[in-house]
Design a protein around this motif. Structure first.
Motif, PDB file in Angstrom:
ATOM      1  N   PHE A  98       0.838  -1.210   0.000  1.00 35.57           N
ATOM      2  CA  PHE A  98       0.000   0.000   0.000  1.00 35.57           C
ATOM      3  C   PHE A  98       0.873   1.261   0.000  1.00 35.57           C
ATOM      4  CE2 PHE A  98      -1.960   3.322   2.663  1.00 35.57           C
ATOM      5  CZ  PHE A  98      -3.061   3.640   1.876  1.00 35.57           C
ATOM      6  N   SER A  99       1.921   1.282   0.787  1.00 39.13           N
ATOM      7  CA  SER A  99       2.797   2.454   0.843  1.00 39.13           C
ATOM      8  C   SER A  99       3.499   2.693  -0.496  1.00 39.13           C
ATOM      9  CB  SER A  99       3.842   2.276   1.953  1.00 39.13           C
ATOM     10  OG  SER A  99       3.216   2.097   3.213  1.00 39.13           O
ATOM     11  N   GLU A 100       3.945   1.624  -1.127  1.00 45.88           N
ATOM     12  CA  GLU A 100       4.627   1.773  -2.413  1.00 45.88           C
ATOM     13  C   GLU A 100       3.676   2.299  -3.484  1.00 45.88           C
ATOM     14  OE1 GLU A 100       6.353  -1.962  -3.341  1.00 45.88           O
ATOM     15  OE2 GLU A 100       7.639  -2.004  -1.564  1.00 45.88           O
ATOM     16  N   LEU A 101       2.440   1.797  -3.500  1.00 45.83           N
ATOM     17  CA  LEU A 101       1.482   2.267  -4.499  1.00 45.83           C
ATOM     18  C   LEU A 101       1.080   3.717  -4.246  1.00 45.83           C
ATOM     19  CD1 LEU A 101      -0.853  -0.824  -5.022  1.00 45.83           C
ATOM     20  CD2 LEU A 101       1.089  -0.082  -6.389  1.00 45.83           C
ATOM     21  N   LYS A 102       1.026   4.130  -2.981  1.00 44.08           N
ATOM     22  CA  LYS A 102       0.742   5.539  -2.677  1.00 44.08           C
ATOM     23  C   LYS A 102       1.843   6.444  -3.237  1.00 44.08           C
ATOM     24  CE  LYS A 102      -1.830   7.462  -0.709  1.00 44.08           C
ATOM     25  NZ  LYS A 102      -2.992   8.219  -1.243  1.00 44.08           N
ATOM     26  N   VAL A 103       3.082   6.003  -3.126  1.00 46.84           N
ATOM     27  CA  VAL A 103       4.182   6.781  -3.700  1.00 46.84           C
ATOM     28  C   VAL A 103       4.081   6.800  -5.227  1.00 46.84           C
ATOM     29  CG1 VAL A 103       6.688   6.929  -3.908  1.00 46.84           C
ATOM     30  CG2 VAL A 103       5.656   6.295  -1.716  1.00 46.84           C
ATOM     31  N   LEU A 104       3.737   5.657  -5.808  1.00 48.52           N
ATOM     32  CA  LEU A 104       3.609   5.597  -7.267  1.00 48.52           C
ATOM     33  C   LEU A 104       2.481   6.491  -7.768  1.00 48.52           C
ATOM     34  CD1 LEU A 104       4.157   1.789  -8.001  1.00 48.52           C
ATOM     35  CD2 LEU A 104       5.662   3.683  -8.604  1.00 48.52           C
ATOM     36  N   GLN A 105       1.415   6.610  -7.005  1.00 45.34           N
ATOM     37  CA  GLN A 105       0.331   7.505  -7.397  1.00 45.34           C
ATOM     38  C   GLN A 105       0.807   8.947  -7.543  1.00 45.34           C
ATOM     39  OE1 GLN A 105      -2.720   6.865  -4.401  1.00 45.34           O
ATOM     40  NE2 GLN A 105      -3.886   5.523  -5.751  1.00 45.34           N
ATOM     41  N   MET A 106       1.784   9.332  -6.749  1.00 48.11           N
ATOM     42  CA  MET A 106       2.268  10.713  -6.780  1.00 48.11           C
ATOM     43  C   MET A 106       3.361  10.941  -7.812  1.00 48.11           C
ATOM     44  SD  MET A 106       2.296  11.725  -2.716  1.00 48.11           S
ATOM     45  CE  MET A 106       3.336  10.337  -2.238  1.00 48.11           C
ATOM     46  N   ALA A 115       5.631  -3.909  -5.204  1.00 44.98           N
ATOM     47  CA  ALA A 115       4.980  -3.538  -6.458  1.00 44.98           C
ATOM     48  C   ALA A 115       5.590  -4.290  -7.631  1.00 44.98           C
ATOM     49  CB  ALA A 115       5.086  -2.029  -6.680  1.00 44.98           C
ATOM     50  N   SER A 116       6.896  -4.490  -7.604  1.00 45.80           N
ATOM     51  CA  SER A 116       7.551  -5.249  -8.672  1.00 45.80           C
ATOM     52  C   SER A 116       7.054  -6.688  -8.710  1.00 45.80           C
ATOM     53  CB  SER A 116       9.067  -5.213  -8.468  1.00 45.80           C
ATOM     54  OG  SER A 116       9.722  -5.953  -9.462  1.00 45.80           O
ATOM     55  N   ILE A 117       6.906  -7.308  -7.537  1.00 45.35           N
ATOM     56  CA  ILE A 117       6.384  -8.683  -7.478  1.00 45.35           C
ATOM     57  C   ILE A 117       4.955  -8.733  -7.990  1.00 45.35           C
ATOM     58  CG2 ILE A 117       5.729 -10.543  -5.907  1.00 45.35           C
ATOM     59  CD1 ILE A 117       8.108  -9.748  -4.168  1.00 45.35           C
ATOM     60  N   ALA A 118       4.134  -7.752  -7.597  1.00 48.64           N
ATOM     61  CA  ALA A 118       2.730  -7.730  -8.022  1.00 48.64           C
ATOM     62  C   ALA A 118       2.616  -7.602  -9.527  1.00 48.64           C
ATOM     63  CB  ALA A 118       1.999  -6.583  -7.329  1.00 48.64           C
ATOM     64  N   TYR A 119       3.416  -6.731 -10.131  1.00 50.20           N
ATOM     65  CA  TYR A 119       3.347  -6.553 -11.581  1.00 50.20           C
ATOM     66  C   TYR A 119       3.926  -7.752 -12.321  1.00 50.20           C
ATOM     67  CZ  TYR A 119       1.492  -1.840 -11.656  1.00 50.20           C
ATOM     68  OH  TYR A 119       0.659  -0.753 -11.549  1.00 50.20           O
ATOM     69  N   ILE A 165       4.442   0.572 -16.473  1.00 52.37           N
ATOM     70  CA  ILE A 165       4.622   0.817 -15.035  1.00 52.37           C
ATOM     71  C   ILE A 165       5.642  -0.158 -14.456  1.00 52.37           C
ATOM     72  CG2 ILE A 165       3.461   0.854 -12.801  1.00 52.37           C
ATOM     73  CD1 ILE A 165       0.901   1.630 -14.204  1.00 52.37           C
ATOM     74  N   PHE A 166       5.615  -1.400 -14.919  1.00 52.67           N
ATOM     75  CA  PHE A 166       6.582  -2.386 -14.436  1.00 52.67           C
ATOM     76  C   PHE A 166       8.009  -1.980 -14.819  1.00 52.67           C
ATOM     77  CE2 PHE A 166       8.951  -6.381 -15.352  1.00 52.67           C
ATOM     78  CZ  PHE A 166       9.160  -6.748 -14.034  1.00 52.67           C
ATOM     79  N   GLU A 167       8.190  -1.480 -16.039  1.00 52.16           N
ATOM     80  CA  GLU A 167       9.521  -1.010 -16.442  1.00 52.16           C
ATOM     81  C   GLU A 167       9.955   0.177 -15.579  1.00 52.16           C
ATOM     82  OE1 GLU A 167      11.620  -2.272 -18.500  1.00 52.16           O
ATOM     83  OE2 GLU A 167      10.341  -3.907 -19.188  1.00 52.16           O
ATOM     84  N   PHE A 168       9.023   1.055 -15.258  1.00 50.13           N
ATOM     85  CA  PHE A 168       9.326   2.201 -14.395  1.00 50.13           C
ATOM     86  C   PHE A 168       9.730   1.734 -12.997  1.00 50.13           C
ATOM     87  CE2 PHE A 168       8.054   5.428 -11.329  1.00 50.13           C
ATOM     88  CZ  PHE A 168       8.611   6.589 -11.866  1.00 50.13           C
ATOM     89  N   VAL A 169       8.979   0.758 -12.456  1.00 45.12           N
ATOM     90  CA  VAL A 169       9.261   0.241 -11.111  1.00 45.12           C
ATOM     91  C   VAL A 169      10.598  -0.496 -11.090  1.00 45.12           C
ATOM     92  CG1 VAL A 169       8.486  -1.442  -9.398  1.00 45.12           C
ATOM     93  CG2 VAL A 169       6.845   0.139 -10.407  1.00 45.12           C
ATOM     94  N   ARG A 170      10.848  -1.284 -12.129  1.00 38.62           N
ATOM     95  CA  ARG A 170      12.099  -2.043 -12.169  1.00 38.62           C
ATOM     96  C   ARG A 170      13.305  -1.116 -12.319  1.00 38.62           C
ATOM     97  NH1 ARG A 170      12.874  -6.734 -16.600  1.00 38.62           N
ATOM     98  NH2 ARG A 170      12.791  -4.924 -17.971  1.00 38.62           N
TER      99      ARG A 170
END
Length: 230
Positions: free
Chosen positions: A121-129, A154-158, A141-146
């Motif tokens: 949840f914390s990681e996705l909140k940061v990604l929202q911003m 978030a990387s595991i989820a994607y 988004i996965f390329e951005f996270v990686r």
């Protein structure tokens, strides 16, 4: 029956039904005439086709479509908030936390979850911003996270989202390709070679963009004994 006849006409098939040979016999005064009897036989054949074939096929098609849409609906309820940046940014805190908890509970095995709900949840909140305002797909988004390398959950989820097949078409194509590779002339092929050839055939579009000279040079540099042959 009108639907069946229209389909048959589009397929250039005569919508006629075979009928048994009519046996003539002596009729009494209160029996139907011959034309009425033939009409009843044709209607009986059409009714048999409607009940035993047409309705059965319609029921199977409706059942298959209903099952497929139910599976897609469950897939969307599990991964829908990760499909693109618009879906992710549109969620409020409560809805996002609920989605993260549902995702973590779904992928919990033997009291061990693939992702931590609170950290996710914390990681996705940061990604929202920090995600750009333009629409980004799940793989972008996965390329951005990686590339950032600071969002492990978030990387595991994607990775789970992008590796779970929605349909079995890709798996069926893989088995069809293996049938072409592993024939009776290649019965002694090792598992490693079979995996490599199957991967090259399945990912042919990616293989076409690879520079083979670079791969050959890299292979030759790892084995000095074979360098002079290449």
């Amino acid at each position: 029956m009108q639907i069946a006849k229209s389909i048959a006409s589009k397929m250039n098939v005569e919508p006629t039904f075979p009928t048994k040979r009519c046996v003539t016999r002596k009729r009494h005064f209160d029996e139907l005439n011959e034309n009425d009897q033939n009409d009843e036989e044709v209607q009986a054949v059409e009714e048999s086709f409607r009940v035993n074939y047409f309705l059965v096929m319609i029921d199977v098609a409706i059942g298959s479509l209903t099952k497929r849409f139910d599976e897609l609906k469950s897939f969307g309820s599990m991964f829908g908030f990760l499909f693109n940046s618009k879906e992710l940014k549109s969620l409020e805190d409560d809805a996002l936390r609920k989605c993260c908890s549902n995702f973590a509970n779904t992928f919990t095995h033997n009291n061990s979850s693939d992702v931590d709900s609170n950290d996710f949840f914390s990681e996705l909140k940061v990604l929202q911003m920090i995600l750009p305002n333009n629409l980004m797909s799940a793989d972008e988004i996965f390329e951005f996270v990686r590339a950032a390398d600071c969002y492990p959950n978030a990387s595991i989820a994607y990775r789970i989202l992008l590796t779970i097949p929605v349909t079995v078409a890709s798996a069926e194509r893989s088995f069809s390709k293996l049938k072409l590779l592993k024939n009776y002339l290649r019965s002694t092929m090792s598992q490693e070679r079979l995996n490599g050839l199957a991967m090259c055939c399945i990912e042919k579009s990616m293989l076409d963009n690879i520079n083979l000279d670079t791969v050959i040079d890299d292979f030759a540099s790892k084995n000095a004994r074979r360098s002079h042959f290449l």
